[in-house]
Scaffold this motif. Structure first.
Motif, PDB file in Angstrom:
ATOM      1  N   GLU A 154     -19.896  22.363  54.179  1.00  0.00           N
ATOM      2  CA  GLU A 154     -19.995  23.794  53.875  1.00  0.00           C
ATOM      3  C   GLU A 154     -20.380  23.976  52.411  1.00  0.00           C
ATOM      4  O   GLU A 154     -20.023  23.158  51.567  1.00  0.00           O
ATOM      5  N   PRO A 155     -21.103  25.046  52.101  1.00  0.00           N
ATOM      6  CA  PRO A 155     -21.548  25.265  50.722  1.00  0.00           C
ATOM      7  C   PRO A 155     -20.387  25.529  49.763  1.00  0.00           C
ATOM      8  O   PRO A 155     -19.364  26.101  50.136  1.00  0.00           O
ATOM      9  N   ILE A 156     -20.586  25.117  48.523  1.00  0.00           N
ATOM     10  CA  ILE A 156     -19.695  25.448  47.415  1.00  0.00           C
ATOM     11  C   ILE A 156     -20.564  26.049  46.310  1.00  0.00           C
ATOM     12  O   ILE A 156     -21.573  25.451  45.932  1.00  0.00           O
ATOM     13  N   PRO A 157     -20.210  27.196  45.760  1.00  0.00           N
ATOM     14  CA  PRO A 157     -21.022  27.799  44.701  1.00  0.00           C
ATOM     15  C   PRO A 157     -20.766  27.142  43.349  1.00  0.00           C
ATOM     16  O   PRO A 157     -19.834  26.340  43.182  1.00  0.00           O
ATOM     17  N   ASP A 158     -21.591  27.516  42.378  1.00  0.00           N
ATOM     18  CA  ASP A 158     -21.345  27.144  40.989  1.00  0.00           C
ATOM     19  C   ASP A 158     -20.407  28.168  40.359  1.00  0.00           C
ATOM     20  O   ASP A 158     -20.014  29.145  40.993  1.00  0.00           O
ATOM     21  N   PHE A 159     -20.039  27.918  39.098  1.00  0.00           N
ATOM     22  CA  PHE A 159     -19.229  28.847  38.312  1.00  0.00           C
ATOM     23  C   PHE A 159     -17.886  29.159  38.972  1.00  0.00           C
ATOM     24  O   PHE A 159     -17.444  30.305  39.036  1.00  0.00           O
ATOM     25  N   VAL A 160     -17.271  28.087  39.478  1.00  0.00           N
ATOM     26  CA  VAL A 160     -15.896  28.166  39.963  1.00  0.00           C
ATOM     27  C   VAL A 160     -15.062  27.229  39.102  1.00  0.00           C
ATOM     28  O   VAL A 160     -15.591  26.432  38.330  1.00  0.00           O
ATOM     29  N   SER A 161     -13.759  27.309  39.226  1.00  0.00           N
ATOM     30  CA  SER A 161     -12.900  26.440  38.412  1.00  0.00           C
ATOM     31  C   SER A 161     -13.049  24.987  38.836  1.00  0.00           C
ATOM     32  O   SER A 161     -13.360  24.680  39.992  1.00  0.00           O
ATOM     33  N   LEU A 162     -12.830  24.083  37.904  1.00  0.00           N
ATOM     34  CA  LEU A 162     -12.891  22.651  38.208  1.00  0.00           C
ATOM     35  C   LEU A 162     -11.867  22.294  39.280  1.00  0.00           C
ATOM     36  O   LEU A 162     -12.186  21.592  40.253  1.00  0.00           O
ATOM     37  N   THR A 163     -10.650  22.791  39.129  1.00  0.00           N
ATOM     38  CA  THR A 163      -9.600  22.501  40.114  1.00  0.00           C
ATOM     39  C   THR A 163      -9.986  23.035  41.486  1.00  0.00           C
ATOM     40  O   THR A 163      -9.814  22.357  42.500  1.00  0.00           O
ATOM     41  N   GLU A 169     -11.848  22.001  47.015  1.00  0.00           N
ATOM     42  CA  GLU A 169     -12.741  22.316  48.132  1.00  0.00           C
ATOM     43  C   GLU A 169     -13.485  21.064  48.597  1.00  0.00           C
ATOM     44  O   GLU A 169     -13.664  20.851  49.804  1.00  0.00           O
ATOM     45  N   CYS A 170     -13.919  20.228  47.674  1.00  0.00           N
ATOM     46  CA  CYS A 170     -14.551  18.959  48.051  1.00  0.00           C
ATOM     47  C   CYS A 170     -13.591  18.080  48.836  1.00  0.00           C
ATOM     48  O   CYS A 170     -13.958  17.462  49.845  1.00  0.00           O
ATOM     49  N   ASP A 171     -12.351  18.031  48.377  1.00  0.00           N
ATOM     50  CA  ASP A 171     -11.333  17.221  49.056  1.00  0.00           C
ATOM     51  C   ASP A 171     -11.062  17.758  50.456  1.00  0.00           C
ATOM     52  O   ASP A 171     -10.903  16.987  51.407  1.00  0.00           O
ATOM     53  N   ARG A 172     -11.026  19.069  50.607  1.00  0.00           N
ATOM     54  CA  ARG A 172     -10.800  19.669  51.924  1.00  0.00           C
ATOM     55  C   ARG A 172     -11.886  19.260  52.902  1.00  0.00           C
ATOM     56  O   ARG A 172     -11.625  19.072  54.102  1.00  0.00           O
ATOM     57  N   GLN A 173     -13.109  19.082  52.398  1.00  0.00           N
ATOM     58  CA  GLN A 173     -14.229  18.720  53.261  1.00  0.00           C
ATOM     59  C   GLN A 173     -14.428  17.203  53.370  1.00  0.00           C
ATOM     60  O   GLN A 173     -15.407  16.739  53.976  1.00  0.00           O
ATOM     61  N   ASP A 174     -13.505  16.423  52.778  1.00  0.00           N
ATOM     62  CA  ASP A 174     -13.593  14.953  52.823  1.00  0.00           C
ATOM     63  C   ASP A 174     -14.896  14.437  52.231  1.00  0.00           C
ATOM     64  O   ASP A 174     -15.466  13.441  52.701  1.00  0.00           O
TER      65      ASP A 174
END
Length: 244
Positions: free
Chosen positions: A72-81, A86-91
């Motif tokens: 699933e997409p992840i946008p830019d300009f979000v917090s590092l945490t 979100e990356c971890d949730r998507q494995d």
């Protein structure tokens, strides 16, 4: 692992240099478009893997995270945490390009905080000066992370100047993600000599353009980035971790 440019000339050069795969992660392009383009240029001789280099934080102080294997997409300009969670949730495989480089690198302290879900840290990047590569290697040693190398090619001629080697060929995106998450990188390799040093200087010079006119073009002339969390494509799903 990874490149910013992708076309017929890039594919031809990658094959001439003996590469089996490219990770394609252009700036400010949404994941579905990246995936479509990667599929278009993949064939039996070269696997092109779609990925996102997520710009976390603000324009003034942004930290890049390379995510491979997103569904699933992840946008830019979000917090590092928020981005790493979100990356971890998507494995996905979570990689750190150019650590502590200028104002765009994740720090050693950040890597320690998020160490459980960071799988590799870049130790050689042509845009780096020698001291940056030395610092990156020191961070890998201090945090006990596996290393990876990347041409980080914004220019076609840099394709194949740096690569990451594995013990066996990689045939699919899922295999690459699995091996990165399992820590199966064998070694980081880069070319040497005058031509390589010229390519490094050209990439570093390109960085100056990218952070001057290129940035003005995006911020002033282009309007909202396609990967801005406020874009309609994200339907407000990332409002809680947006930095703007």
């Amino acid at each position: 692992m990874h490149v910013k440019v992708l076309d017929e000339k890039v594919v031809r050069r990658a094959k001439q240099r003996g590469l089996d795969a490219l990770v394609y992660a252009p700036h400010f392009v949404r994941l579905p478009e990246i995936r479509r383009r990667a599929e278009r240029f993949s064939d039996d001789d070269l696997l092109v893997v779609p990925a996102r280099e997520v710009f976390t934080g603000t324009w003034r102080n942004r930290k890049h995270v390379l995510a491979i294997g997103l569904d699933e997409p992840i946008p830019d300009f979000v917090s590092l945490t928020g981005a790493i969670a979100e990356c971890d949730r998507q494995d996905a495989a979570v990689l750190i390009p150019h650590p502590e480089f200028l104002n765009v690198g994740v720090t050693e302290a950040d890597i320690r905080v998020h160490g459980d879900v960071i799988h590799a840290v870049e130790t050689y990047n042509p845009k780096h000066l020698d001291r940056h590569n030395r610092r990156a290697k020191a961070i890998v040693e201090a945090t006990n992370k596996q290393a990876f190398g990347s041409s980080y090619a914004h220019l076609r001629g840099t394709i194949g100047e740096v690569w990451t080697a594995f013990g066996a060929s990689i045939r699919t995106e899922a295999e690459l993600v699995e091996r990165l998450r399992a820590g199966n990188v064998t070694r980081v390799v880069h070319r040497t000599g005058r031509h390589h040093e010229l390519r490094r200087r050209m990439e570093f010079a390109h960085l100056g353009w990218e952070n001057s006119w290129g940035k003005i073009d995006r911020l002033v002339l282009s309007g909202m980035e396609p990967t801005h969390p406020d874009h309609d494509a994200y339907d407000g799903r990332f409002d809680d971790i947006s930095v703007y």
